[in-house]
Design an enzyme around this catalytic site. Structure first.
Site, PDB file in Angstrom:
ATOM      1  N   CYS A  51     -25.746  17.562 117.636  1.00  0.00           N
ATOM      2  CA  CYS A  51     -26.944  17.141 116.694  1.00  0.00           C
ATOM      3  C   CYS A  51     -26.750  16.578 115.706  1.00  0.00           C
ATOM      4  CB  CYS A  51     -27.620  18.529 116.129  1.00  0.00           C
ATOM      5  SG  CYS A  51     -28.035  19.649 117.483  1.00  0.00           S
ATOM      6  N   ARG A  80     -22.804  10.373 119.583  1.00  0.00           N
ATOM      7  CA  ARG A  80     -22.359  12.008 119.407  1.00  0.00           C
ATOM      8  C   ARG A  80     -22.884  12.762 120.544  1.00  0.00           C
ATOM      9  NH1 ARG A  80     -20.810  13.268 113.794  1.00  0.00           N
ATOM     10  NH2 ARG A  80     -21.606  15.304 114.091  1.00  0.00           N
ATOM     11  N   TRP A 121     -29.084  18.283 120.192  1.00  0.00           N
ATOM     12  CA  TRP A 121     -28.464  18.652 121.492  1.00  0.00           C
ATOM     13  C   TRP A 121     -28.817  19.817 121.809  1.00  0.00           C
ATOM     14  CZ3 TRP A 121     -24.229  21.745 122.999  1.00  0.00           C
ATOM     15  CH2 TRP A 121     -23.494  21.330 124.348  1.00  0.00           C
ATOM     16  N   ASN A 136     -28.839  21.791 112.159  1.00  0.00           N
ATOM     17  CA  ASN A 136     -27.605  21.584 112.958  1.00  0.00           C
ATOM     18  C   ASN A 136     -27.045  22.764 113.081  1.00  0.00           C
ATOM     19  OD1 ASN A 136     -28.065  18.763 113.410  1.00  0.00           O
ATOM     20  ND2 ASN A 136     -26.115  18.376 112.437  1.00  0.00           N
ATOM     21  N   GLY A 137     -26.625  23.542 114.252  1.00  0.00           N
ATOM     22  CA  GLY A 137     -25.806  24.494 114.364  1.00  0.00           C
ATOM     23  C   GLY A 137     -26.474  25.845 115.143  1.00  0.00           C
ATOM     24  N   GLU A 147      -5.344  15.917 131.289  1.00  0.00           N
ATOM     25  CA  GLU A 147      -6.396  14.997 130.538  1.00  0.00           C
ATOM     26  C   GLU A 147      -6.950  14.140 131.449  1.00  0.00           C
ATOM     27  OE1 GLU A 147      -7.818  14.514 127.867  1.00  0.00           O
ATOM     28  OE2 GLU A 147      -7.943  12.314 127.836  1.00  0.00           O
ATOM     29  N   LYS A 189     -10.993  13.730 132.008  1.00  0.00           N
ATOM     30  CA  LYS A 189     -11.633  12.342 132.012  1.00  0.00           C
ATOM     31  C   LYS A 189     -12.511  12.110 132.792  1.00  0.00           C
ATOM     32  CE  LYS A 189     -11.161  11.538 128.747  1.00  0.00           C
ATOM     33  NZ  LYS A 189     -10.813  12.049 127.496  1.00  0.00           N
ATOM     34  N   GLU A 202     -15.588  13.957 133.090  1.00  0.00           N
ATOM     35  CA  GLU A 202     -16.675  13.733 131.864  1.00  0.00           C
ATOM     36  C   GLU A 202     -17.504  12.664 132.150  1.00  0.00           C
ATOM     37  OE1 GLU A 202     -13.606  13.267 128.599  1.00  0.00           O
ATOM     38  OE2 GLU A 202     -15.281  14.201 127.594  1.00  0.00           O
ATOM     39  N   HIS A 244       0.296  27.131 145.633  1.00  0.00           N
ATOM     40  CA  HIS A 244       0.093  28.678 145.084  1.00  0.00           C
ATOM     41  C   HIS A 244      -1.355  28.976 145.570  1.00  0.00           C
ATOM     42  CE1 HIS A 244       4.300  29.671 144.177  1.00  0.00           C
ATOM     43  NE2 HIS A 244       4.273  28.211 143.405  1.00  0.00           N
ATOM     44  N   LYS A 253     -20.253  14.005 121.518  1.00  0.00           N
ATOM     45  CA  LYS A 253     -18.781  13.434 120.782  1.00  0.00           C
ATOM     46  C   LYS A 253     -18.437  14.586 119.856  1.00  0.00           C
ATOM     47  CE  LYS A 253     -15.595  10.325 120.052  1.00  0.00           C
ATOM     48  NZ  LYS A 253     -14.882  10.298 121.280  1.00  0.00           N
TER      49      LYS A 253
HETATM   50  O1  M6R Z   1     -13.297  15.852 117.745  1.00  0.00           O
HETATM   51  P1  M6R Z   1     -12.148  16.559 118.300  1.00  0.00           P
HETATM   52  O2  M6R Z   1     -11.057  15.953 118.806  1.00  0.00           O
HETATM   53  O3  M6R Z   1     -12.001  17.941 117.669  1.00  0.00           O
HETATM   54  O4  M6R Z   1     -13.024  16.930 119.944  1.00  0.00           O
HETATM   55  C1  M6R Z   1     -12.514  17.871 120.622  1.00  0.00           C
HETATM   56  C2  M6R Z   1     -13.275  17.749 122.014  1.00  0.00           C
HETATM   57  O5  M6R Z   1     -14.576  18.240 121.882  1.00  0.00           O
HETATM   58  C3  M6R Z   1     -12.855  16.381 122.805  1.00  0.00           C
HETATM   59  O6  M6R Z   1     -11.855  15.985 122.850  1.00  0.00           O
HETATM   60  C4  M6R Z   1     -13.689  16.320 124.147  1.00  0.00           C
HETATM   61  O7  M6R Z   1     -13.033  17.190 125.081  1.00  0.00           O
HETATM   62  C5  M6R Z   1     -14.022  14.807 124.609  1.00  0.00           C
HETATM   63  N1  M6R Z   1     -15.137  14.442 125.065  1.00  0.00           N
HETATM   64  C6  M6R Z   1     -12.881  14.532 125.382  1.00  0.00           C
HETATM   65  O8  M6R Z   1     -12.961  13.261 126.166  1.00  0.00           O
END
Ligand code: M6R
Length: 605
Positions: A2, A27, A75, A99-100, A479, A483, A486, A502, A600
């Protein structure tokens, strides 16, 4: 997640708030809305599910001339994605955005319903609005907000606009909130992200938790602050607004994510410059004075995986033991925090609620707190005792790329600061050269992008993907899989190469792809692990050094030159994974910069 924007001033408020909301688009959100005080002195609300452009379209049908407004991108958490659940919510002469999460919303709602109040939405947010309204019989708006704030549990930021007088109130607990004023334009603004205030404010204020911000046209200063008892407060930090907004956007790139991948070599080079020759010298010096006997590393998502590389540096180079934990788990594991421990938090936004919760826990227990953070002035930055900025610049793509690289490299600089090499100019030169070599090698990968693109085209439609790596390449396998999930919306998992046998090997068939990262270290063992996948007809994308058996076993091969990179090699490989994910998503036709369901900056726990 949000986003909040509010404005009060002589120019057209709705335009300013809409522009602020557009800047927060990156975001992630699923609906947007604005409430403004119209020419007849009445609050008018327009809100729509979907993109901000839907809202902008609706606003074209109304006269939006206004000198006070609040806006929100939602969101969804409590209640589906509907126009009714979108913010702002209104009751009587009040409108509010939130927000929250209000953790005791159900109990409060039941009580308010018993007292005859009716709810229009399924949100927890509306509970706070009606709670405040219910208190107005005996209290002023300011007093009612303060009283209601003390009654709600959970982390939140609330912003109210009042129809009866041109004023906006805002208050928060462990949620981002920044206010600002523009001296020449006589306007006051607020947001959940300083990025929205660039150009609209020349001085910004970061209120502490529980400080009520009052934006009022009848106040010469435009903003005043109060504590929870309603007395004037100076519990906020103020600074001049120096961030720049670069509307040149994506330049020639099709997506922000691609632009951000290509920015990496330049950022790697300038990081050393900042820490060895620029303003960062002071920060590195402060870090060098820490005397950690043990580190607790805590972060989320991509930042957590970067943290695993940082752990490898601190343990491998400095021999300082590290305990690492996801931000969302840290404090619930009742962590053992001892004298001599130092906690390290890693975050791009500096606003991730889970990471902030871990930081709060360490602070409370008296453990020194250090951050590797991108956003200067963010909640994490302000809350930590020491900060090392990762200097990634604004990252717009929801899928983090350049921030990962900069987190890992800044972690390497932290490890340098804590080593006997710190201050030794010859040793520092060797490190700076290594960073430059990495930048060169990444440049080379970027020039060979067509090979990666071709492979992406061949594999983007397969059933599933395992990213594997051993030792220092394991974090980038994790990672890489994150990616791909996502942005391409496919099932991908990161595994230590030796672990597939395993259990997960049961999934291997001719429709499964193994993206196998192979470094010079443990090469033969890792190749043996790949043989096991190949024997079960899995498709192999080998990423590694020139090697006959690796090339032979790979259906597709990306050759890399690891010479001289040593502990920076995983960062190099990760760029290949970033490009592979990007092009697979592109072939799938997904919304790469704003993938579905993602935000974001994740400001709820
Ligand atoms: O702003 P931050 O680095 O604390 O965010 C952490 C995660 O939410 C962030 O890295 C998220 O996993 C990304 N979408 C990864 O691409």
């Amino acid at each position: 997640m949000c986003g909040i924007v509010g404005h009060l001033g002589p120019s057209n408020s709705v335009d300013i708030v809409l522009e602020g909301l557009r800047r927060l688009e990156y975001r992630g959100y699923d609906s947007a809305g604005i409430t403004f005080l119209n020419n007849d002195g009445q609050l008018e609300t327009v809100k729509k599910t979907g993109k901000i452009e839907n809202l902008a379209g609706e606003l074209k049908n109304v006269n939006t001339e206004s000198m006070a407004s609040i806006g929100h991108t939602r969101w969804a958490t409590h209640g589906g994605v509907t126009d009714l659940n979108s913010h702002p919510h209104s009751y009587g002469h009040l409108s509010m955005v939130h927000n929250g999460i209000i953790e005791n919303a159900d109990d409060l709602r039941d009580e308010l319903i018993k007292n005859g109040f009716e709810f229009k939405s399924e949100t927890d947010s509306e509970v706070f609005l009606i709670l405040v309204y219910s208190l107005l019989e005996k209290l002023s708006l300011k007093e009612a907000i303060l009283k209601a704030f003390k009654m709600v549990d959970g982390n939140s930021a609330f912003v109210f606009i009042n129809e009866k007088s041109r004023e906006i109130f805002a208050i928060k607990r462990a949620a981002p909130l920044v206010c600002g004023t523009h001296a020449t334009n006589s306007q006051a603004v607020l947001s959940s992200d300083p990025y929205a205030l660039i150009g609209a404010a020349d001085r910004i204020y970061f209120p502490e938790d529980g400080v009520l911000c009052h934006l009022s046209a009848s106040n010469k200063e435009l903003i005043s602050f109060y504590d929870l008892d309603g007395n004037p407060s100076s519990d906020y930090k103020s600074q001049s607004q120096e961030m720049e907004y670069d509307p040149s956007d994506k330049g020639d790139y099709e997506h922000y994510m691609l632009k951000e991948i290509y920015e990496q070599p330049g950022l790697m080079r300038s990081l050393c410059q900042f820490y060895f020759d620029g303003d960062g010298k002071k920060l590195l010096k402060e870090a060098s004075e820490l005397k950690p006997e043990r580190f607790h590393i805590s972060a989320c998502g991509t930042a957590f995986y970067a943290g695993l590389l940082v752990r490898d540096y601190l343990e491998g180079i400095n021999r300082i033991p590290c305990v690492y934990e996801l931000g969302s788990e840290f404090r619930y594991r009742n962590p053992i925090l001892k004298k001599g421990d130092v906690s390290l938090f890693i975050s791009q936004s500096g606003e991730t609620a889970d990471t902030l919760a871990s930081q709060g826990e360490c602070k409370e227990k008296g453990v020194p707190t250090v951050s590797l953070v991108n956003v200067e002035g963010s909640s994490l930055f302000r809350g930590c005792d020491y900060n090392l900025l990762i200097r990634a610049g604004v990252e717009i793509g929801v899928a983090s790329t350049k921030a990962f690289t900069q987190m890992a490299l800044t972690g390497r600089l932290l490890s340098h600061a804590l080593s006997p090499d710190y201050g030794d100019t010859d040793k520092e030169k060797i490190l700076v050269d290594k960073f430059s070599l990495l930048a060169e090698r990444v440049d080379d990968v970027l020039h060979r992008v067509d090979v990666i693109k071709k492979i992406a085209e061949e594999i983007y439609n397969k059933k599933g993907y395992f990213f594997t790596g051993r030792g220092q390449y394991y974090p980038v396998a994790l990672e890489g899989a994150l990616k791909l999930k996502e942005i391409a919306y496919v099932h991908a998992e990161g595994y230590a190469a030796g672990e597939l046998k395993h259990g997960p090997i049961a999934l291997i068939d001719e429709e499964m792809v193994n993206i196998a990262v192979v470094g010079p270290e443990l090469k033969d063992k890792t190749i043996s692990n790949i043989q096991e996948i190949k024997a079960r007809k899995g498709i192999i994308v080998g990423i590694g050094p020139k090697d006959r058996s690796l090339e032979k076993i790979s259906d597709f091969f990306i050759e890399l030159n690891f010479d001289g990179l040593d502990e920076l090699s995983p960062i190099y490989v990760n760029v290949v994974n970033q490009l592979l994910s990007y092009y697979m998503a592109k072939f799938k036709g997904t919304d790469i910069d704003k993938p579905r369901n993602l935000a974001k900056s994740v400001t709820v726990e």
